[in-house]
Scaffold this active site. Structure first.
Site, PDB file in Angstrom:
ATOM      1  N   TYR A   1      44.967 -19.787 -42.697  1.00 41.02           N
ATOM      2  CA  TYR A   1      45.694 -20.249 -41.512  1.00 41.02           C
ATOM      3  C   TYR A   1      44.708 -20.390 -40.372  1.00 41.02           C
ATOM      4  O   TYR A   1      43.960 -19.456 -40.061  1.00 41.02           O
ATOM      5  CB  TYR A   1      46.803 -19.273 -41.127  1.00 41.02           C
ATOM      6  CG  TYR A   1      47.552 -19.704 -39.891  1.00 41.02           C
ATOM      7  CD1 TYR A   1      48.379 -20.825 -39.917  1.00 41.02           C
ATOM      8  CD2 TYR A   1      47.417 -19.014 -38.694  1.00 41.02           C
ATOM      9  CE1 TYR A   1      49.059 -21.245 -38.788  1.00 41.02           C
ATOM     10  CE2 TYR A   1      48.094 -19.422 -37.554  1.00 41.02           C
ATOM     11  CZ  TYR A   1      48.912 -20.534 -37.603  1.00 41.02           C
ATOM     12  OH  TYR A   1      49.590 -20.960 -36.468  1.00 41.02           O
TER      13      TYR A   1
ATOM     14  N   LYS B   1      41.660 -13.220 -30.399  1.00 42.69           N
ATOM     15  CA  LYS B   1      42.233 -11.880 -30.534  1.00 42.69           C
ATOM     16  C   LYS B   1      41.401 -10.806 -29.849  1.00 42.69           C
ATOM     17  O   LYS B   1      41.478 -10.616 -28.652  1.00 42.69           O
ATOM     18  CB  LYS B   1      42.512 -11.593 -32.000  1.00 42.69           C
ATOM     19  CG  LYS B   1      43.573 -12.541 -32.601  1.00 42.69           C
ATOM     20  CD  LYS B   1      44.022 -12.108 -33.958  1.00 42.69           C
ATOM     21  CE  LYS B   1      44.969 -13.117 -34.612  1.00 42.69           C
ATOM     22  NZ  LYS B   1      46.292 -13.196 -33.995  1.00 42.69           N
TER      23      LYS B   1
ATOM     24  N   ASP C   1      36.349 -18.870 -39.853  1.00 42.96           N
ATOM     25  CA  ASP C   1      37.413 -18.572 -38.904  1.00 42.96           C
ATOM     26  C   ASP C   1      37.527 -17.054 -38.813  1.00 42.96           C
ATOM     27  O   ASP C   1      38.120 -16.407 -39.670  1.00 42.96           O
ATOM     28  CB  ASP C   1      38.725 -19.193 -39.380  1.00 42.96           C
ATOM     29  CG  ASP C   1      39.875 -18.951 -38.419  1.00 42.96           C
ATOM     30  OD1 ASP C   1      39.728 -18.094 -37.519  1.00 42.96           O
ATOM     31  OD2 ASP C   1      40.924 -19.601 -38.572  1.00 42.96           O
TER      32      ASP C   1
END
Length: 446
Positions: free
Chosen positions: A142, A264, A235
């Protein structure tokens, strides 16, 4: 537990928010509980119920909900100086220097506002730098809500949109392959290598139950992209500064990508994202190059201050060692519980990430398996059964996890991510008592 106020709030939310939420993963059945406040490693909902929190904002809260005084004071100081300026601020340089000093693949960064924006920018940069259009992504990976990666398809084939609103022509530039399938990647490059700008991969499938790489897989991605003049993009929106400590997952697994996306943890709980890599590639961004990228809120001083101070605290204290120890203790405890209650299930995760996958077909004899979460060890008797890609996680008992297990854990006072796929996270605020309470809850719920 009483949930009347959460139910009332959800009823109101349905009138003003699509589905009553601002991100679909929060739409738990029959309705979500609404959080009133965070408290260390816990959250308290609108009805006063307190939970041990393993969602941790879906990853950003490395230190938990209560920030150390020195971190909080720096955030407050920045806020008192004004929220943003529309001009550069020193903290942008400081955080970029910190990341570049610790992450081997990074010389320069471009800060953005979310993980989605980071991966979108990285894909555009890869296409602009290489002059090619195709992107290879992993099934089950994702990379945010962006057109280039919201795709699905058969291994090695061009993708089709996995969401309405994405033109077929966009998805046709993306090729999907299974994670951990080296042969599939090599076949794609043999057929179309001169069209491929980059391979975009999570080192650990964080949004697919924390499935890790088999030995040599990430190295193979590095090799094949280099041989064909494509870029390797890691990622690390989820794993960055959480798995592998200050060196991130690429340091833990010993593979150096061309570009890395972050989010994050580097924002300390505030909105942030970043793309990092060598100067030769990064200077293709405007204003030094011709790949346009911009954003009013990019490099927001409040977000970057929070991220910088959190990372400084982690570097100066025992944060990563403690998180690794807590993670091993929790995963080991879960493995022991599964031996008695559900030996076919699988514990996954690294460092401060973890998940129990309700795999169906594993051997019921648990002897010889990995002690603190699956490590894709070929010598493990469960090796052929442990999940290695999205298809394996899809084959798990996802409905049982979501409809029965998640509510049971909530009723035990443990807040987990809302489905079988999303990883769960430890924080520096978690205690050994929290771990023991959690293990007891797993025993009861399973």
């Amino acid at each position: 537990m009483n949930h009347e106020r959460s139910r009332d709030l959800y009823d109101r939310a349905l009138s003003v928010l699509p589905g009553g939420v601002n991100s679909p993963v929060r739409a738990t059945r029959p309705y979500p509980f609404f959080v009133e406040k965070g408290d260390g490693a816990h959250v308290v909902d609108a009805d006063g119920n307190k939970y041990v929190d393993y969602v941790m904002g879906y990853g950003p809260l490395l230190l938990g909900h209560d920030l150390p005084q020195e971190v909080e004071s720096q955030i407050q100081s920045q806020l008192s100086d004004g929220p943003m300026y529309g001009a550069p601020a020193e903290v942008e340089v400081q955080l970029a220097e910190f990341i570049a000093r610790h992450v081997q693949s990074v010389e320069m960064l471009r800060f953005v506002n979310s993980g989605t924006e980071a991966t979108t920018s990285a894909v555009r940069l890869a296409r602009g730098y290489t002059g090619r259009d195709k992107i290879v992504v992993m099934q089950g990976g994702y990379h945010g809500a962006q057109e280039s990666t919201l795709v699905e398809g058969k291994s090695g084939g061009v993708g089709s949109p996995s969401s309405d609103g994405i033109p077929e022509a966009f998805a046709a530039e993306t090729i999907t392959v299974p994670f951990n399938d080296e042969r599939a990647v090599r076949e794609v490059f043999e057929e179309r290598g001169d069209e491929i700008a980059a391979v975009l991969a999570e080192p650990v499938l964080g949004n697919c139950a924390s499935v890790g790489p088999v030995e040599g897989y990430l190295d193979a991605l590095r090799e094949v992209t280099k041989d064909h003049g494509a870029l390797l993009i890691f990622d690390e929106v989820m794993t960055g500064f959480r798995v592998g400590g200050l060196q991130c997952a690429q340091g833990k697994f010993g593979v150096t990508p061309d570009l890395t996306t972050f989010a994050k943890v580097i924002g300390g709980g505030f909105p942030v994202g970043a793309v990092g890599g060598p100067a030769e590639i990064m200077e293709s961004f405007t204003p030094t190059g011709d790949v346009f990228q911009a954003g009013t809120y990019s490099g927001h001083p409040l977000s970057l201050t929070a991220g910088l101070e959190m990372l400084r605290y982690a570097a100066d204290n025992d944060v990563y060692d403690r998180l690794s120890d807590l993670g091993d203790r929790l995963r080991s405890g879960l493995t022991d519980i599964l031996e008695d209650r559900a030996p076919e299930y699988t514990v996954t995760g690294y460092d401060s990430m973890f998940k129990v996958v309700f795999t169906r077909d594993g051997p019921r004899d648990p002897s010889g398996q990995c002690e603190a979460g699956c490590r894709q060890d070929p010598e493990c008797p469960r090796y052929e059964y442990c999940p290695k890609n999205k298809a394996d996680v899809d084959a798990a008992e996802t409905e049982r996890w979501e409809r029965l297990f998640w509510p049971a854990m909530r009723d035990e006072g443990v807040f987990l991510t809302a489905n079988q796929y999303e990883s769960q996270f430890l924080s520096y605020a978690h205690t050994e008592e929290d771990i023991e309470r959690t293990l007891e809850a797993y025993k009861s719920a399973l």
